[in-house]
Design an enzyme around this catalytic site. Sequence first.
Site, PDB file in Angstrom:
ATOM      1  N   GLY A 101      11.477   4.446  19.016  1.00 51.77           N
ATOM      2  CA  GLY A 101      10.398   4.967  19.862  1.00 51.77           C
ATOM      3  C   GLY A 101       9.619   3.868  20.551  1.00 51.77           C
ATOM      4  O   GLY A 101       8.837   4.127  21.466  1.00 51.77           O
TER       5      GLY A 101
ATOM      6  N   ASN B 225       9.620   8.445  25.202  1.00 50.88           N
ATOM      7  CA  ASN B 225       8.764   9.562  24.774  1.00 50.88           C
ATOM      8  C   ASN B 225       9.611  10.588  24.041  1.00 50.88           C
ATOM      9  O   ASN B 225      10.594  11.078  24.584  1.00 50.88           O
ATOM     10  CB  ASN B 225       8.059  10.206  25.976  1.00 50.88           C
ATOM     11  CG  ASN B 225       6.866  11.047  25.536  1.00 50.88           C
ATOM     12  OD1 ASN B 225       7.023  11.972  24.753  1.00 50.88           O
ATOM     13  ND2 ASN B 225       5.689  10.711  26.034  1.00 50.88           N
TER      14      ASN B 225
ATOM     15  N   HIS C 133      -3.550   5.699  28.954  1.00 50.73           N
ATOM     16  CA  HIS C 133      -3.440   5.581  27.503  1.00 50.73           C
ATOM     17  C   HIS C 133      -4.697   4.926  26.926  1.00 50.73           C
ATOM     18  O   HIS C 133      -5.482   4.315  27.650  1.00 50.73           O
ATOM     19  CB  HIS C 133      -2.229   4.731  27.118  1.00 50.73           C
ATOM     20  CG  HIS C 133      -0.921   5.445  27.247  1.00 50.73           C
ATOM     21  ND1 HIS C 133      -0.238   5.529  28.427  1.00 50.73           N
ATOM     22  CD2 HIS C 133      -0.178   6.128  26.326  1.00 50.73           C
ATOM     23  CE1 HIS C 133       0.882   6.226  28.245  1.00 50.73           C
ATOM     24  NE2 HIS C 133       0.942   6.604  26.976  1.00 50.73           N
TER      25      HIS C 133
ATOM     26  N   LYS D 215      -3.199   0.033  23.729  1.00 48.58           N
ATOM     27  CA  LYS D 215      -1.794  -0.037  24.174  1.00 48.58           C
ATOM     28  C   LYS D 215      -1.504  -1.410  24.789  1.00 48.58           C
ATOM     29  O   LYS D 215      -2.285  -1.910  25.584  1.00 48.58           O
ATOM     30  CB  LYS D 215      -1.478   1.094  25.169  1.00 48.58           C
ATOM     31  CG  LYS D 215      -0.006   1.131  25.548  1.00 48.58           C
ATOM     32  CD  LYS D 215       0.417   2.478  26.104  1.00 48.58           C
ATOM     33  CE  LYS D 215       1.868   2.470  26.543  1.00 48.58           C
ATOM     34  NZ  LYS D 215       2.811   2.244  25.418  1.00 48.58           N
TER      35      LYS D 215
ATOM     36  N   ARG E 259       0.842  -1.217   0.000  1.00 46.12           N
ATOM     37  CA  ARG E 259       0.000   0.000   0.000  1.00 46.12           C
ATOM     38  C   ARG E 259       0.864   1.249   0.000  1.00 46.12           C
ATOM     39  O   ARG E 259       1.973   1.265   0.528  1.00 46.12           O
ATOM     40  CB  ARG E 259      -0.908   0.009   1.239  1.00 46.12           C
ATOM     41  CG  ARG E 259      -1.966  -1.099   1.262  1.00 46.12           C
ATOM     42  CD  ARG E 259      -3.193  -0.758   0.437  1.00 46.12           C
ATOM     43  NE  ARG E 259      -3.781   0.518   0.811  1.00 46.12           N
ATOM     44  CZ  ARG E 259      -4.670   0.686   1.809  1.00 46.12           C
ATOM     45  NH1 ARG E 259      -5.070  -0.352   2.507  1.00 46.12           N
ATOM     46  NH2 ARG E 259      -5.171   1.888   2.075  1.00 46.12           N
TER      47      ARG E 259
HETATM   48  N1  LIG Z   1       8.563   7.033  22.201  1.00 43.78           N
HETATM   49  C1  LIG Z   1       7.434   7.700  21.908  1.00 43.78           C
HETATM   50  O1  LIG Z   1       7.399   8.942  21.876  1.00 43.78           O
HETATM   51  C2  LIG Z   1       6.221   6.911  21.564  1.00 43.78           C
HETATM   52  C3  LIG Z   1       6.285   5.559  21.595  1.00 43.78           C
HETATM   53  N2  LIG Z   1       5.220   4.803  21.170  1.00 43.78           N
HETATM   54  C4  LIG Z   1       5.455   3.365  21.116  1.00 43.78           C
HETATM   55  O2  LIG Z   1       5.599   3.003  19.743  1.00 43.78           O
HETATM   56  C5  LIG Z   1       5.151   1.664  19.556  1.00 43.78           C
HETATM   57  C6  LIG Z   1       4.129   1.628  18.448  1.00 43.78           C
HETATM   58  O3  LIG Z   1       2.971   2.322  18.830  1.00 43.78           O
HETATM   59  P1  LIG Z   1       1.706   2.437  17.862  1.00 43.78           P
HETATM   60  O4  LIG Z   1       2.110   3.056  16.564  1.00 43.78           O
HETATM   61  O5  LIG Z   1       0.640   3.050  18.660  1.00 43.78           O
HETATM   62  O6  LIG Z   1       1.386   0.881  17.642  1.00 43.78           O
HETATM   63  P2  LIG Z   1       0.710   0.169  16.383  1.00 43.78           P
HETATM   64  O7  LIG Z   1       0.345  -1.205  16.828  1.00 43.78           O
HETATM   65  O8  LIG Z   1      -0.347   1.047  15.805  1.00 43.78           O
HETATM   66  O9  LIG Z   1       1.906   0.090  15.307  1.00 43.78           O
HETATM   67  C7  LIG Z   1       2.970  -0.828  15.373  1.00 43.78           C
HETATM   68  C8  LIG Z   1       3.282  -1.225  13.952  1.00 43.78           C
HETATM   69  O10 LIG Z   1       4.464  -2.032  13.928  1.00 43.78           O
HETATM   70  C9  LIG Z   1       4.220  -3.068  12.999  1.00 43.78           C
HETATM   71  N3  LIG Z   1       5.128  -4.199  13.148  1.00 43.78           N
HETATM   72  C10 LIG Z   1       4.993  -5.329  13.895  1.00 43.78           C
HETATM   73  N4  LIG Z   1       6.028  -6.154  13.694  1.00 43.78           N
HETATM   74  C11 LIG Z   1       6.851  -5.547  12.804  1.00 43.78           C
HETATM   75  C12 LIG Z   1       8.076  -5.915  12.183  1.00 43.78           C
HETATM   76  N5  LIG Z   1       8.667  -7.092  12.440  1.00 43.78           N
HETATM   77  N6  LIG Z   1       8.641  -5.059  11.302  1.00 43.78           N
HETATM   78  C13 LIG Z   1       8.051  -3.888  11.007  1.00 43.78           C
HETATM   79  N7  LIG Z   1       6.874  -3.473  11.560  1.00 43.78           N
HETATM   80  C14 LIG Z   1       6.283  -4.306  12.446  1.00 43.78           C
HETATM   81  C15 LIG Z   1       2.769  -3.440  13.246  1.00 43.78           C
HETATM   82  O11 LIG Z   1       2.268  -4.214  12.182  1.00 43.78           O
HETATM   83  P3  LIG Z   1       1.040  -5.261  12.465  1.00 43.78           P
HETATM   84  O12 LIG Z   1      -0.060  -4.434  13.039  1.00 43.78           O
HETATM   85  O13 LIG Z   1       0.739  -5.805  11.096  1.00 43.78           O
HETATM   86  O14 LIG Z   1       1.582  -6.271  13.424  1.00 43.78           O
HETATM   87  C16 LIG Z   1       2.153  -2.054  13.312  1.00 43.78           C
HETATM   88  O15 LIG Z   1       1.852  -1.549  12.032  1.00 43.78           O
HETATM   89  C17 LIG Z   1       4.642   1.205  20.929  1.00 43.78           C
HETATM   90  O16 LIG Z   1       5.670   0.508  21.587  1.00 43.78           O
HETATM   91  C18 LIG Z   1       4.351   2.512  21.654  1.00 43.78           C
HETATM   92  O17 LIG Z   1       4.395   2.396  23.036  1.00 43.78           O
HETATM   93  C19 LIG Z   1       4.066   5.365  20.751  1.00 43.78           C
HETATM   94  C20 LIG Z   1       3.941   6.728  20.736  1.00 43.78           C
HETATM   95  C21 LIG Z   1       5.005   7.612  21.138  1.00 43.78           C
HETATM   96  O1  LIG Z   2       1.602   3.538  23.096  1.00 44.14           O
HETATM   97  C1  LIG Z   2       1.405   4.775  23.052  1.00 44.14           C
HETATM   98  O2  LIG Z   2       0.423   5.263  22.500  1.00 44.14           O
HETATM   99  C2  LIG Z   2       2.400   5.654  23.666  1.00 44.14           C
HETATM  100  N1  LIG Z   2       3.502   5.114  24.095  1.00 44.14           N
HETATM  101  C3  LIG Z   2       4.589   5.768  24.703  1.00 44.14           C
HETATM  102  C4  LIG Z   2       4.769   5.259  26.121  1.00 44.14           C
HETATM  103  O3  LIG Z   2       4.703   4.030  26.324  1.00 44.14           O
HETATM  104  O4  LIG Z   2       4.971   6.071  27.022  1.00 44.14           O
HETATM  105  C5  LIG Z   2       4.539   7.263  24.569  1.00 44.14           C
HETATM  106  C6  LIG Z   2       3.177   7.873  24.564  1.00 44.14           C
HETATM  107  O5  LIG Z   2       2.745   8.051  25.863  1.00 44.14           O
HETATM  108  C7  LIG Z   2       2.180   7.111  23.712  1.00 44.14           C
END
Ligand SMILES: NC(=O)C1=CN([C@@H]2O[C@H](COP(=O)(O)OP(=O)(O)OC[C@H]3O[C@@H](n4cnc5c(N)ncnc54)[C@H](OP(=O)(O)O)[C@@H]3O)[C@@H](O)[C@H]2O)C=CC1
Ligand SMILES: O=C(O)C1=N[C@H](C(=O)O)C[C@H](O)C1
Length: 271
Positions: A100, A126, A157, A161, A45
């Site tokens: 992240g 974060n 959250h 999550k 996609r």
């Molecule tokens: N540090 C920060 O500021 C923040 C951290 N986070 C963290 O980021 C992470 C993701 O959050 P979020 O986007 O909400 O989660 P999502 O579940 O929406 O996205 C995670 C993505 O990673 C994909 N994925 C899984 N396995 C693989 C792989 N082997 N290779 C590549 N991609 C893969 C998933 O695919 P599929 O669904 O097909 O399995 C999915 O599309 C979490 O750990 C969250 O806590 C989030 C926000 C802010």
């Molecule tokens: O999973 C989320 O959504 C987020 N994950 C991060 C965390 O585990 O603190 C950052 C943010 O709060 C959003």
Amino acid sequence: MSDVRLIVAGAGGRMGRTLVKAIAETKGAVLAGAIDAPASPLVGRDTGELSGIGANGIAVTGDLAALAGQADGVIDFTIPAASVALAGQAAAAGLFHVVGTTGFSAADEQAIAAAATSIPIVKSGNMSLGVNLLAALAKRVAATLDEEFDIEILEMHHNKKIDAPSGTALLLGEAAAQGRGVDLAARSDRGRDGHTGARRPGDIGFASLRGGTVVGEHWAIFAGPAERIELVHKAEDRMIFARGAVKAALWAKGRAPGLYSMMDVLGLKDF
Ligand SMILES: NC(=O)C1=CN([C@@H]2O[C@H](COP(=O)(O)OP(=O)(O)OC[C@H]3O[C@@H](n4cnc5c(N)ncnc54)[C@H](OP(=O)(O)O)[C@@H]3O)[C@@H](O)[C@H]2O)C=CC1
Ligand SMILES: O=C(O)C1=N[C@H](C(=O)O)C[C@H](O)C1
């Protein structure tokens, strides 16, 4: 100076889609490729269409190795197992890695630290300016108050999550522990249930709430005799994390190998 070419890992996810938008809005950054889970139905996609910004010609793929030659670094918001594998692949290909993802085990942390001996890795629970400033403040408050003030970290959250406590809660707990001069692992109280007995003085407590579409809310609470200080951050839009991650990527390009945090990127280490 040439644009920093970025691969987004987790491109189909909540953060991945937001990152595609943030990169498109950032001067000096360009989306060079995108990956998601190899079995994802989103492979093939267009990432611009998935992100709601219109087609950009960059399709979701399932393999970093095939893209590595056309990029400078990877921005990764996926799951712990994927991030550990990506750190190894990024190290082999000489790409920088912005991590992240949250919810790592101690063994995962070690594997990422090992990869950081050969490439720059910026990793933070974060990526927002506000939370990192809050952590700097929490460290200072903890350094000022003694154990008469109980430290509690509370987070809420969205209901999708998968890890708890949040990466941010752990980051705030670590900041408070550093301020107080204690080892977080030895002083953490994670999850109370049943007849727990009285709170142990000096512990740093964690509590997690999940529900609805809450982007991310955190409290560092210092509860003392007859008064309480609360430091609070409320994220209203995932763009704050995405913009921080892109900033980290621009900062990482050309950096010496090492494990860095957003405190390094934002210049808050000595705040
Ligand atoms: N540090 C920060 O500021 C923040 C951290 N986070 C963290 O980021 C992470 C993701 O959050 P979020 O986007 O909400 O989660 P999502 O579940 O929406 O996205 C995670 C993505 O990673 C994909 N994925 C899984 N396995 C693989 C792989 N082997 N290779 C590549 N991609 C893969 C998933 O695919 P599929 O669904 O097909 O399995 C999915 O599309 C979490 O750990 C969250 O806590 C989030 C926000 C802010
Ligand atoms: O999973 C989320 O959504 C987020 N994950 C991060 C965390 O585990 O603190 C950052 C943010 O709060 C959003």
